[in-house]
Design a protein around this motif. Structure first.
Motif, PDB file in Angstrom:
ATOM      1  N   PRO A 161      14.825  -3.504   1.137  1.00 35.02           N
ATOM      2  CA  PRO A 161      13.750  -4.440   0.761  1.00 35.02           C
ATOM      3  C   PRO A 161      13.278  -5.346   1.886  1.00 35.02           C
ATOM      4  CG  PRO A 161      15.375  -4.328  -0.980  1.00 35.02           C
ATOM      5  CD  PRO A 161      15.950  -3.562   0.179  1.00 35.02           C
ATOM      6  N   ASP A 162      14.116  -5.591   2.903  1.00 36.61           N
ATOM      7  CA  ASP A 162      13.688  -6.472   3.986  1.00 36.61           C
ATOM      8  C   ASP A 162      13.012  -5.712   5.124  1.00 36.61           C
ATOM      9  OD1 ASP A 162      16.954  -6.937   5.636  1.00 36.61           O
ATOM     10  OD2 ASP A 162      15.913  -5.153   4.880  1.00 36.61           O
ATOM     11  N   ASN A 163      12.859  -4.395   4.975  1.00 33.92           N
ATOM     12  CA  ASN A 163      12.168  -3.596   5.974  1.00 33.92           C
ATOM     13  C   ASN A 163      10.669  -3.672   5.742  1.00 33.92           C
ATOM     14  OD1 ASN A 163      10.901  -0.917   6.943  1.00 33.92           O
ATOM     15  ND2 ASN A 163      12.909  -0.887   7.936  1.00 33.92           N
ATOM     16  N   THR A 164       9.880  -3.719   6.808  1.00 28.78           N
ATOM     17  CA  THR A 164       8.429  -3.854   6.668  1.00 28.78           C
ATOM     18  C   THR A 164       7.810  -2.741   5.834  1.00 28.78           C
ATOM     19  OG1 THR A 164       6.354  -4.112   7.899  1.00 28.78           O
ATOM     20  CG2 THR A 164       7.978  -2.583   8.825  1.00 28.78           C
ATOM     21  N   HIS A 165       8.440  -1.553   5.848  1.00 23.64           N
ATOM     22  CA  HIS A 165       7.856  -0.410   5.136  1.00 23.64           C
ATOM     23  C   HIS A 165       8.185  -0.392   3.644  1.00 23.64           C
ATOM     24  CE1 HIS A 165       6.471   1.162   8.895  1.00 23.64           C
ATOM     25  NE2 HIS A 165       7.694   1.315   9.371  1.00 23.64           N
ATOM     26  N   PHE A 166       9.140  -1.231   3.220  1.00 25.98           N
ATOM     27  CA  PHE A 166       9.489  -1.246   1.800  1.00 25.98           C
ATOM     28  C   PHE A 166       8.279  -1.605   0.945  1.00 25.98           C
ATOM     29  CE2 PHE A 166      12.402  -1.456  -1.736  1.00 25.98           C
ATOM     30  CZ  PHE A 166      11.781  -2.338  -2.608  1.00 25.98           C
ATOM     31  N   ASP A 167       7.513  -2.617   1.373  1.00 24.16           N
ATOM     32  CA  ASP A 167       6.361  -3.044   0.583  1.00 24.16           C
ATOM     33  C   ASP A 167       5.313  -1.943   0.459  1.00 24.16           C
ATOM     34  OD1 ASP A 167       6.064  -6.635   1.275  1.00 24.16           O
ATOM     35  OD2 ASP A 167       7.568  -5.443   0.222  1.00 24.16           O
ATOM     36  N   GLU A 168       5.219  -1.094   1.460  1.00 28.13           N
ATOM     37  CA  GLU A 168       4.283   0.032   1.363  1.00 28.13           C
ATOM     38  C   GLU A 168       4.677   0.938   0.194  1.00 28.13           C
ATOM     39  OE1 GLU A 168       4.610   0.502   6.037  1.00 28.13           O
ATOM     40  OE2 GLU A 168       3.285   2.019   5.175  1.00 28.13           O
ATOM     41  N   CYS A 169       5.977   1.237   0.109  1.00 26.68           N
ATOM     42  CA  CYS A 169       6.478   2.087  -0.981  1.00 26.68           C
ATOM     43  C   CYS A 169       6.270   1.412  -2.329  1.00 26.68           C
ATOM     44  CB  CYS A 169       7.955   2.388  -0.780  1.00 26.68           C
ATOM     45  SG  CYS A 169       8.339   3.218   0.768  1.00 26.68           S
ATOM     46  N   GLN A 170       6.583   0.111  -2.394  1.00 30.46           N
ATOM     47  CA  GLN A 170       6.468  -0.631  -3.640  1.00 30.46           C
ATOM     48  C   GLN A 170       5.037  -0.646  -4.142  1.00 30.46           C
ATOM     49  OE1 GLN A 170       9.091  -2.272  -5.435  1.00 30.46           O
ATOM     50  NE2 GLN A 170       7.508  -2.432  -6.995  1.00 30.46           N
ATOM     51  N   VAL A 171       4.087  -0.895  -3.250  1.00 30.42           N
ATOM     52  CA  VAL A 171       2.686  -0.985  -3.664  1.00 30.42           C
ATOM     53  C   VAL A 171       2.129   0.399  -3.997  1.00 30.42           C
ATOM     54  CG1 VAL A 171       0.356  -1.519  -2.855  1.00 30.42           C
ATOM     55  CG2 VAL A 171       2.196  -3.175  -2.537  1.00 30.42           C
ATOM     56  N   TYR A 172       2.535   1.436  -3.233  1.00 29.06           N
ATOM     57  CA  TYR A 172       2.079   2.786  -3.569  1.00 29.06           C
ATOM     58  C   TYR A 172       2.532   3.151  -4.988  1.00 29.06           C
ATOM     59  CZ  TYR A 172       1.061   7.749  -3.290  1.00 29.06           C
ATOM     60  OH  TYR A 172       0.551   8.996  -3.535  1.00 29.06           O
ATOM     61  N   TYR A 173       3.809   2.920  -5.268  1.00 27.97           N
ATOM     62  CA  TYR A 173       4.342   3.192  -6.603  1.00 27.97           C
ATOM     63  C   TYR A 173       3.580   2.415  -7.672  1.00 27.97           C
ATOM     64  CZ  TYR A 173       7.435   2.301 -10.593  1.00 27.97           C
ATOM     65  OH  TYR A 173       7.935   2.132 -11.853  1.00 27.97           O
ATOM     66  N   SER A 174       3.321   1.130  -7.418  1.00 25.35           N
ATOM     67  CA  SER A 174       2.662   0.284  -8.405  1.00 25.35           C
ATOM     68  C   SER A 174       1.234   0.740  -8.666  1.00 25.35           C
ATOM     69  CB  SER A 174       2.671  -1.178  -7.936  1.00 25.35           C
ATOM     70  OG  SER A 174       3.990  -1.650  -7.751  1.00 25.35           O
ATOM     71  N   VAL A 175       0.484   1.040  -7.608  1.00 26.25           N
ATOM     72  CA  VAL A 175      -0.908   1.467  -7.772  1.00 26.25           C
ATOM     73  C   VAL A 175      -0.972   2.769  -8.560  1.00 26.25           C
ATOM     74  CG1 VAL A 175      -2.950   2.323  -6.562  1.00 26.25           C
ATOM     75  CG2 VAL A 175      -1.823   0.238  -5.782  1.00 26.25           C
ATOM     76  N   GLU A 176      -0.096   3.718  -8.234  1.00 28.68           N
ATOM     77  CA  GLU A 176      -0.083   4.975  -8.976  1.00 28.68           C
ATOM     78  C   GLU A 176       0.182   4.730 -10.457  1.00 28.68           C
ATOM     79  OE1 GLU A 176      -1.363   7.795  -6.829  1.00 28.68           O
ATOM     80  OE2 GLU A 176       0.230   8.726  -7.985  1.00 28.68           O
ATOM     81  N   LYS A 177       1.099   3.838 -10.757  1.00 26.93           N
ATOM     82  CA  LYS A 177       1.454   3.525 -12.144  1.00 26.93           C
ATOM     83  C   LYS A 177       0.256   2.908 -12.879  1.00 26.93           C
ATOM     84  CE  LYS A 177       4.937   0.785 -14.694  1.00 26.93           C
ATOM     85  NZ  LYS A 177       5.805   1.853 -15.214  1.00 26.93           N
ATOM     86  N   VAL A 178      -0.410   1.974 -12.222  1.00 30.43           N
ATOM     87  CA  VAL A 178      -1.543   1.303 -12.854  1.00 30.43           C
ATOM     88  C   VAL A 178      -2.743   2.244 -12.969  1.00 30.43           C
ATOM     89  CG1 VAL A 178      -3.031  -0.715 -12.794  1.00 30.43           C
ATOM     90  CG2 VAL A 178      -0.721  -0.881 -11.904  1.00 30.43           C
ATOM     91  N   TYR A 179      -2.958   3.052 -11.946  1.00 33.88           N
ATOM     92  CA  TYR A 179      -4.079   4.000 -11.974  1.00 33.88           C
ATOM     93  C   TYR A 179      -3.949   4.934 -13.175  1.00 33.88           C
ATOM     94  CZ  TYR A 179      -8.017   5.864  -9.214  1.00 33.88           C
ATOM     95  OH  TYR A 179      -9.265   6.201  -8.749  1.00 33.88           O
ATOM     96  N   GLN A 180      -2.734   5.461 -13.380  1.00 34.42           N
ATOM     97  CA  GLN A 180      -2.527   6.369 -14.507  1.00 34.42           C
ATOM     98  C   GLN A 180      -2.753   5.663 -15.832  1.00 34.42           C
ATOM     99  OE1 GLN A 180      -1.891   9.828 -14.363  1.00 34.42           O
ATOM    100  NE2 GLN A 180      -2.586   9.448 -16.452  1.00 34.42           N
ATOM    101  N   TYR A 181      -2.323   4.424 -15.924  1.00 31.64           N
ATOM    102  CA  TYR A 181      -2.512   3.625 -17.133  1.00 31.64           C
ATOM    103  C   TYR A 181      -3.998   3.513 -17.478  1.00 31.64           C
ATOM    104  CZ  TYR A 181      -2.793  -0.847 -19.737  1.00 31.64           C
ATOM    105  OH  TYR A 181      -3.074  -1.848 -20.635  1.00 31.64           O
ATOM    106  N   PHE A 182      -4.812   3.198 -16.483  1.00 29.66           N
ATOM    107  CA  PHE A 182      -6.243   3.053 -16.751  1.00 29.66           C
ATOM    108  C   PHE A 182      -6.920   4.401 -16.987  1.00 29.66           C
ATOM    109  CE2 PHE A 182      -5.874  -1.320 -15.159  1.00 29.66           C
ATOM    110  CZ  PHE A 182      -6.704  -1.969 -16.062  1.00 29.66           C
TER     111      PHE A 182
END
Length: 530
Positions: free
Chosen positions: A293-314
């Motif tokens: 979680p403290d690696n700069t690339h962690f947030d990239e993974c977190q946001v990619y996962y979140s956007v995919e989840k929300v996109y499918q919802y809509f």
């Protein structure tokens, strides 16, 4: 460590037919230019697309016939008889088409027919005819082959010999799962169509349902492949993320869906993540984005996962994707751009209509007691900004104090409804120093009790929507609320106008079943003007 299913690398995965159907070389059209020109001229507004592999029409769309008496099946057959030449068929060819399926979709009745030659199916060659409720043909899609070229021969191997050839090819340690089934078909190759035994061989080792096409004349394996549909880890990149946020959920390994080949960067069908502090994250040789979680690339993974989840919802609600008004989506086939590590200890997240992208700051807490934690690490924050992008896709430049408040209210509601949790931003707001959340949808705020500040007034709309959800359930509420958003007919909507759109959606699609509930919650309890 997850790896590709081993049987997918087995030598029996030949898939030679790919070379036939994707060779990129157009065959000469079997229909003369004058025939196709006449056909189209007689049917104004009709379009025709060619199949470069077969040299026959791949799709014909338009009002292709006048009403034809009889059933939809009969009407489709009559159309094929009357228009055989345009499809590269003879009258005899049409009579040999056998009906194999029928279904209704989108207001049309579809009839599918299989092409045969010498009484045997031509593998993969069928035609689908769509007929409307007036028995007018509106659509034809086809994979028919006009010329089935079969090499001649006298000697044929037996079915028993063909079975043994397939089992030998699978290896000495093959373990059958059930009995072998078969049919005799004509199979396409680059040298012409071959009469083959089509065997289906279910096995436990190597694991699969193996399709073999064995030349009946010489026993050659013309093609073979595994038709079992694996949930393959090999082409399903994975990452560790928080399903909601670091306070409420533990790190979990998830599949990152729709990542584009070669599956090494967080660039997918629906989202591309941009790291403003570093080059893009790279997957390792097992297609894992495995960062702490403290690696700069962690947030990239977190946001990619979140956007995919929300996109499918809509999309499940009927969202068309970012294809018309979103600047980034229009240029990238509906994809949404998402930026992490925006600014320097930036205490906010936002959607920018100018770029069509969403942005997430790192926050300034700890170090600043009034600051926020990393906003990229909370799914409902991502969902909130995503919803702003959805609204702008349908209603760009929505303005007015109530229009902006509705923007915020809708964004709060859908972010919370997605996660089934009325609290928004409970991770990013530090609990000891603050109230422990950004906003709460499960509130009793009245319209008259809020200021004109968009986030403040938006709470009244989000609260009313949440109480509607509690009264009628998520699926009904999401449908009504999303529908009311879509049909807004002004860029400066008031709360009254949006509430009236809710009633409109209920009246047209639900027969007014929820009218009393909507009026009670939005008018009586919340004081939104009648």
């Amino acid at each position: 460590m997850f790896h590709e299913e081993p049987s997918l690398r087995h030598r029996a995965n030949r898939n030679r037919v790919d070379a036939v159907i994707s060779n990129g070389k157009a065959k000469s059209a079997v229909i003369s230019s004058s025939e196709s020109k006449t056909f189209l001229e007689q049917r104004a507004g009709t379009s025709l697309e060619w199949n470069i592999t077969t040299g026959t029409p791949a799709a014909i769309v338009g009002k292709l016939s006048t009403p034809i008496a009889g059933t939809a099946s009969g009407a489709s057959q009559t159309f094929l008889r009357e228009n055989a030449p345009i499809l590269g068929l003879s009258a005899d060819d049409v009579e040999e088409l056998s009906e194999i399926d029928a279904f209704e979709w989108g207001g049309l009745q579809f009839i599918r027919r299989q092409q045969t030659y010498e009484g045997l199916p031509v593998f993969g060659a069928n035609i689908l005819v769509g007929v409307d409720n007036k028995n007018q043909v509106q659509m034809v899609t086809s994979g028919l082959r006009s010329q089935v070229a079969v090499k001649s021969g006298e000697k044929e191997i037996s079915l028993k010999e063909a079975r043994q050839i397939a089992l030998n090819d699978l290896g000495e340690d093959v373990q059958q799962r059930s009995h072998i089934t078969h049919e005799t078909v004509f199979y396409p190759t680059q040298q012409g169509d071959v009469k083959v035994y089509h065997l289906t061989v279910p096995t436990n080792h190597p694991l699969g349902t193996w399709e073999y096409f064995i030349d009946v004349q010489n026993g050659e394996i013309v093609d073979s492949f595994n038709s079992m549909k694996f949930h393959s880890f090999y082409f399903a990149p994975r990452a560790r993320v928080y399903p909601e946020n670091p306070e409420e959920t533990k790190l979990t390994t998830v599949m990152l869906r729709d990542v584009k080949s070669p599956y090494k960067q967080l660039d997918g069908q629906y989202c591309k993540v941009i790291n403003e502090d570093a080059p893009p994250a790279q997957a390792d040789n097992t297609y894992r984005f495995d960062f702490p979680p403290d690696n700069t690339h962690f947030d990239e993974c977190q946001v990619y996962y979140s956007v995919e989840k929300v996109y499918q919802y809509f999309m499940d609600l009927g969202f068309r994707g970012f294809t018309v008004n979103n600047p980034y989506g229009k240029a990238h086939n509906g994809q949404l751009g998402a930026n992490v590590h925006t600014g320097n200890k930036y205490d906010n997240a936002f959607y920018d209509p100018a770029t069509g992208q969403i942005y997430f700051g790192d926050g300034s807490y700890p170090g600043n007691d009034n600051g926020l934690r990393d906003l990229a690490k909370e799914v409902d924050v991502v969902a909130h900004e995503f919803t702003h992008a959805v609204i702008d896709e349908y209603h760009p430049k929505m303005f007015g104090s109530e229009g902006l408040a509705l923007h915020e209210g809708y964004a709060d509601y859908f972010a919370c409804s997605l996660l089934n949790d009325p609290d928004l931003g409970e991770y990013v707001v530090p609990g000891p120093e603050r109230d422990g959340m950004i906003r709460n949808c499960d509130n009793d705020l009245k319209y008259s009790e809020t200021s004109t500040e968009p986030h403040d007034r938006g709470q009244a709309w989000a609260g009313a929507c949440w109480h509607l959800r509690k009264a009628v359930g998520q699926s009904v509420a999401d449908f009504l609320i999303f529908g009311s958003l879509l049909v807004l007919g002004t860029n400066a909507p008031t709360f009254k106008y949006a509430k009236d759109m809710l009633l409109l959606i209920d009246q047209y699609w639900c027969g007014g079943e929820y009218k009393a509930t909507i009026k009670r919650i939005f008018e009586t309890e919340r004081g939104i003007p009648v």
